[in-house]
Write an enzyme that holds these catalytic residues in place. Structure first.
Site, PDB file in Angstrom:
ATOM      1  CB  SER A 172     -25.545  -9.300  26.088  1.00  0.00           C
ATOM      2  OG  SER A 172     -26.564  -9.855  26.731  1.00  0.00           O
ATOM      3  CE1 TYR A 189     -24.858  -5.997  27.156  1.00  0.00           C
ATOM      4  CE2 TYR A 189     -25.878  -5.333  25.127  1.00  0.00           C
ATOM      5  CZ  TYR A 189     -26.040  -5.725  26.553  1.00  0.00           C
ATOM      6  OH  TYR A 189     -27.027  -5.582  27.253  1.00  0.00           O
ATOM      7  N   GLY A 223     -32.212 -11.403  24.411  1.00  0.00           N
ATOM      8  CA  GLY A 223     -33.018 -10.394  23.592  1.00  0.00           C
ATOM      9  C   GLY A 223     -33.293 -10.649  22.067  1.00  0.00           C
ATOM     10  CB  ALA A 247     -28.702 -11.617  20.143  1.00  0.00           C
TER      11      ALA A 247
END
EC number: 4.1.1.11
Length: 150
Positions: free
Chosen positions: A24, A57, A72, A74
């Site tokens: 996220s 998200y 994570g 990202a």
């Protein structure tokens, strides 16, 4: 139905990249509210430093923190200090395009808000689309608009 820009955090700076979190992007709720971005909403992220483009998200961080944390997988695409664009979108029937006024927020190096802008699509007298970028006073800016945080 077409996918249309609904809001953007333009030029916000990454404050942290946390590879070991679940995934996220963590954002300051104040910033999300300014741009109309909801918790758990999927957003596109465009890294102005590397050119990377990802989708993830939103989770809400601490209010007033000015945080922008990639979590994570990202976290591999954005590093602290990178300037990014976070964009949410909606699906809209083209007949309603003139009623949509996406909110765009720009930032300084410390993620303080510089500009509050909006996009506007109208019809000219011949029924053709025209596009404007509006400042807080609803005054049209020159396109391409060179705003303080762009």
């Amino acid at each position: 139905m077409r996918k249309i820009v609904a809001g953007k955090l333009h030029g916000i700076h990454v404050t942290e990249a946390n590879l070991d979190y679940h995934g996220s992007i963590t954002l300051d709720p104040d910033h999300c509210e300014e741009a109309g971005i909801l918790p758990m909403e999927f957003v596109e992220i465009w890294n102005k430093n590397s050119g990377a483009r990802i989708s993830t998200y939103v989770i809400l961080g601490e209010r007033g923190s000015r945080c922008c944390i990639l979590n994570g997988a990202a976290a591999r695409t954005c590093q602290p200090g990178d300037q990014i664009i976070v964009c949410n979108s909606i699906y809209l029937d083209e007949a309603h395009i003139t009623s949509l006024k996406p909110r765009i927020v720009t930032f300084d190096q410390d993620n303080n808000i510089l500009d509050r802008l909006s996009y506007s699509v109208d019809l000219d007298p011949d029924g053709r689309y025209c596009f404007s970028i509006l400042d807080e006073a609803d005054e049209a800016l020159a396109i391409p608009a060179l705003v303080s945080g762009a």
